[in-house]
Design an enzyme around this catalytic site. Structure first.
Site, mmCIF file in Angstrom:
data_model
loop_
_atom_site.group_PDB
_atom_site.id
_atom_site.type_symbol
_atom_site.label_atom_id
_atom_site.label_comp_id
_atom_site.label_asym_id
_atom_site.label_seq_id
_atom_site.Cartn_x
_atom_site.Cartn_y
_atom_site.Cartn_z
ATOM 1 N N SER A 180 0.865 -1.178 0.000
ATOM 2 C CA SER A 180 0.000 0.000 0.000
ATOM 3 C C SER A 180 0.899 1.225 0.000
ATOM 4 O O SER A 180 1.531 1.551 1.000
ATOM 5 C CB SER A 180 -0.894 -0.010 1.248
ATOM 6 N N GLU A 227 -5.215 -2.326 8.878
ATOM 7 C CA GLU A 227 -4.534 -2.913 10.034
ATOM 8 C C GLU A 227 -5.333 -2.671 11.308
ATOM 9 O O GLU A 227 -5.854 -1.573 11.523
ATOM 10 C CB GLU A 227 -3.128 -2.323 10.204
ATOM 11 N N GLU A 249 -4.776 5.864 12.071
ATOM 12 C CA GLU A 249 -3.823 6.178 11.006
ATOM 13 C C GLU A 249 -4.526 6.249 9.653
ATOM 14 O O GLU A 249 -5.372 5.408 9.342
ATOM 15 C CB GLU A 249 -2.731 5.102 10.979
#
Length: 421
Positions: free
Chosen positions: A42, A169, A290
């Site tokens: 990514s 994540e 994030e």
């Protein structure tokens, strides 16, 4: 001072089985360093270029022989004879030699392999561990170097997973009260409990690129709930001993100005998504968030940071791309409160240090990160400690290329314990 005598690059494989660059740097006093460069699955559009061969007959175009040749011929001829201690001069030479903003001629992977390799060789020449060499050179931390706290990516989604989870994540983050060894123990025990919880649900519990599980769950909330179940199976108390965090990587599910995730039946506007994060934070008290929005939505980032920034770290990764100009813009816009630092996003150690200095001066927290395509090179662990990062992000406590970094941090903690007595 020792001078650069030998520069030799070759093509090796990373943890995903894709080629990457490894470079040997030999110095005139016999010292040496070997650096291998990671790769991200990514990648933000503002990252420096990772040069690939694009030859469909080799590794489906992912070969790096062009980058290797750039090191062995173009770069080597320019830097042999330079002082290994003069990192800023070396890195500027590499930047000038490339001559582009995003390292599109030589490739950031070629350039970083040399920049990092010279740091390793110089540390060896001074007979210092890399973290101590960096600490002395850049004087980044307090009087005593300190350990960074680990962030464990225990569930992989998005570009790192099996494709069914939108968020990239799902993190378990131990309390700062723990020593590093205690934090590693907590992360590993919760990771094993999570495996059992997924198996109990009948969910797939194979691992993704970063060692976290890539389960066939229905929604992102399902992933958070099974993590809570796993924590309850251990002796750790949620909100006291461990916390949850997310790397949303919102670019993954952003299209035509709207966000589409499985948790919502309809696509969401930026404002809808911000409100969704507020509700999520009320429920799970997120320690960190994030890349929650698209990498060009400066207004949305600033609004979210205003709303959540006092209780939750709002971390810029794709937004910032370890780029000083984007960091300066984010500081001015008050667009986040922490930065994810990845040297291969910018291409040289000196530029990465500059970014860390800017972020720290703004009062941001520093998280030094691996990439999804890694090697057994543990330099990034030394880099995190030497530059005084508050946190690291090295994936799950599983897979050799991740564990190599966690084990290196254990060794550093042992050394610091002795040094600081």
């Amino acid at each position: 001072m020792a001078k650069i005598k030998t520069v030799k690059a070759r093509e090796i494989l990373d943890s995903r089985g894709h080629p990457t660059v490894e470079t040997f740097i030999g110095l005139s006093d016999g010292s040496s360093g070997v650096a291998s460069v990671p790769s991200g699955a990514s990648r933000g559009k503002y990252e420096a270029l990772e040069l690939r061969d694009n030859d469909p007959k080799r590794f489906k175009g992912k070969g790096v022989l062009k980058a290797v040749t750039n090191v062995n011929q173009t770069i080597a001829s320019k830097i042999i004879g330079m002082e290994a201690d003069e990192q800023n001069k070396l890195d500027q030479t590499l930047i000038d030699l490339d001559g582009t903003i995003n390292k599109t001629n030589l490739g950031a992977n070629a350039i970083l392999s040399v920049s990092q390799g010279v740091v390793e060789a110089a540390a060896a020449s001074h007979q210092l561990p890399i973290y101590r060499y960096l600490f002395a050179k850049y004087q980044m931390a307090s009087v005593k170097t300190k350990m960074a706290s680990p962030t464990f990516n225990v569930i992989n989604g998005g570009a790192h997973g099996a494709g069914n989870l939108d968020f990239q994540e799902f993190h378990v983050i131990p309390t700062l009260r723990f020593s590093y060894a205690q934090a590693l123990k907590a992360g590993e025990e919760i990771y094993q409990a999570l495996k059992q919880a997924l198996a109990y649900r009948g969910a797939i519990h194979s691992v993704g690129d970063e060692g976290g599980f890539a389960p066939n769950l229905f929604t992102n909330l399902d992933a958070l709930e099974v993590m809570m179940e796993a924590i309850k199976q251990t002796d750790y108390v949620f909100g006291q001993d461990v916390f949850l965090g997310l790397d949303v990587a919102a670019d993954w599910f952003f299209k035509n100005g709207r966000y589409t995730i499985k948790d919502h039946s309809q696509s969401m506007s930026p404002q809808d998504l911000i409100e969704y994060y507020q509700r999520l934070n009320e429920q799970y008290h997120l320690f960190s968030l994030e890349d929650p929005l698209h990498e060009d939505d400066w207004k949305g980032w600033a609004e979210l940071t205003t709303l959540l920034g006092k209780s939750t770290l709002v971390i810029g990764d794709d937004l910032l791309s370890t780029n000083k100009d984007r960091v300066k813009k984010a500081i001015e816009a008050k667009a986040c409160s922490a930065i994810l630092v990845k040297p291969n996003q910018i291409g040289t150690i000196s530029e990465t240090v500059t970014v860390i200095k800017l972020a720290r001066a703004a009062g941001w927290k520093i998280i030094v990160s691996h990439r999804s395509g890694e090697t057994n090179d543990d330099f990034i662990a030394d880099f995190a400690i030497g530059l005084g990062a508050e946190y690291t992000k090295f994936g799950a406590p599983a897979r050799g290329e991740r564990v190599a970094k966690y084990n290196r941090l254990l060794a550093i903690e042992d050394e610091l314990t002795k040094l600081n007595k």
